[in-house]
Scaffold this active site. Structure first.
Site, short mmCIF file in Angstrom:
data_model
loop_
_atom_site.label_atom_id
_atom_site.label_comp_id
_atom_site.label_asym_id
_atom_site.label_seq_id
_atom_site.Cartn_x
_atom_site.Cartn_y
_atom_site.Cartn_z
N ASP A 167 0.87 -1.18 0.00
CA ASP A 167 0.00 0.00 0.00
C ASP A 167 0.91 1.23 0.00
OD1 ASP A 167 -1.80 -2.05 0.49
OD2 ASP A 167 -2.89 -1.00 2.07
N LYS A 208 -6.94 3.38 -2.70
CA LYS A 208 -7.28 3.31 -1.27
C LYS A 208 -7.53 4.72 -0.75
CE LYS A 208 -4.92 1.97 3.04
NZ LYS A 208 -3.75 1.29 3.60
N LYS A 240 -10.11 0.06 -1.77
CA LYS A 240 -9.92 -0.26 -0.35
C LYS A 240 -10.30 0.97 0.47
CE LYS A 240 -6.42 -1.44 3.15
NZ LYS A 240 -5.07 -1.97 3.42
#
Length: 216
Positions: A89, A151, A180
């Site tokens: 991430d 995300k 996400k």
């Protein structure tokens, strides 16, 4: 519903100890979460704890500000993968996006995706600092750079996941990347509302209490 399989069970606070990471991994095995998400310095410890299980090790890169050099982020990615990370991430360079250096932002994501290869890359755009237009743009750039997910947040910014931002991201990625949601997801209702909106992963440090709530 197997809500546990949507959850990246997360500990990213500065004060996290080895003991905290070991406990995180123990909980992940007990509740069968999708992954644990830890800072890159703890990847090898988490990988060792989760050996022989199906739970993945996810790590963060350029966290939480995203303002370091591309080279530093690429190196951090390389080392984390070597240590056993299976998902990355990364935080975009928010300042570069706001400076309208879109090509630079895209090239950085692409460089990290190239390093990650077939591993999953999630791009944290930190929605709380972006306008609606910038949220759309950042999501489109991530898709162009071949990211697997966009995300919402680091959880360390001014705000976390918001439904209106999820809708913008969904529109921008048009099924070419997954979404996400993370930041401030502390209960079952919030988690379910995001999943119903099409989110495919939830980043939270409240995974255990969310699963217990569902079982009740």
């Amino acid at each position: 519903m197997e809500i546990n399989k949507y959850i990246d069970h997360t500990v990213l606070k500065a004060t996290a100890t080895e003991k905290d990471i070991i406990e995180l991994c123990r909980e992940a095995k007990e509740y069968n979460f999708f992954s644990v998400c830890v800072n890159s310095g703890y990847v090898s410890l988490a990988a060792k704890q989760l050996e022989g299980s199906s739970i993945k090790v996810c790590t963060v890169v350029g966290f939480p500000l995203g303002a370091m050099s591309t080279e530093a982020k690429v190196f951090e990615t390389r080392q984390a993968l070597k240590d056993g990370a299976e998902e990355v991430d990364m935080v975009i360079n928010i300042g570069e996006l706001k400076s309208k250096n879109f090509k630079k932002v895209e090239e950085e994501i692409a460089a990290i995706k190239k390093e990650a290869g077939d591993k999953v890359l999630k791009v944290i755009i930190e929605t709380c600092y972006l306008t609606r237009q910038e949220i759309m743009l950042a999501s489109e750039i991530a898709v162009k750079a071949k990211a697997d997910f966009v995300k919402t947040s680091t959880g360390f910014g001014d705000d976390g996941a918001r439904m209106e931002n999820i809708e913008l991201m969904k529109k921008a990625v048009e099924g070419k990347a997954k979404i996400k949601a993370s930041g401030g997801i502390k209960n079952l209702d919030t988690a379910l509302s995001f999943i119903e909106a099409g989110v495919e992963r939830i980043g939270t440090s409240s995974g255990v209490s969310i699963v217990k709530e569902l079982k009740k």
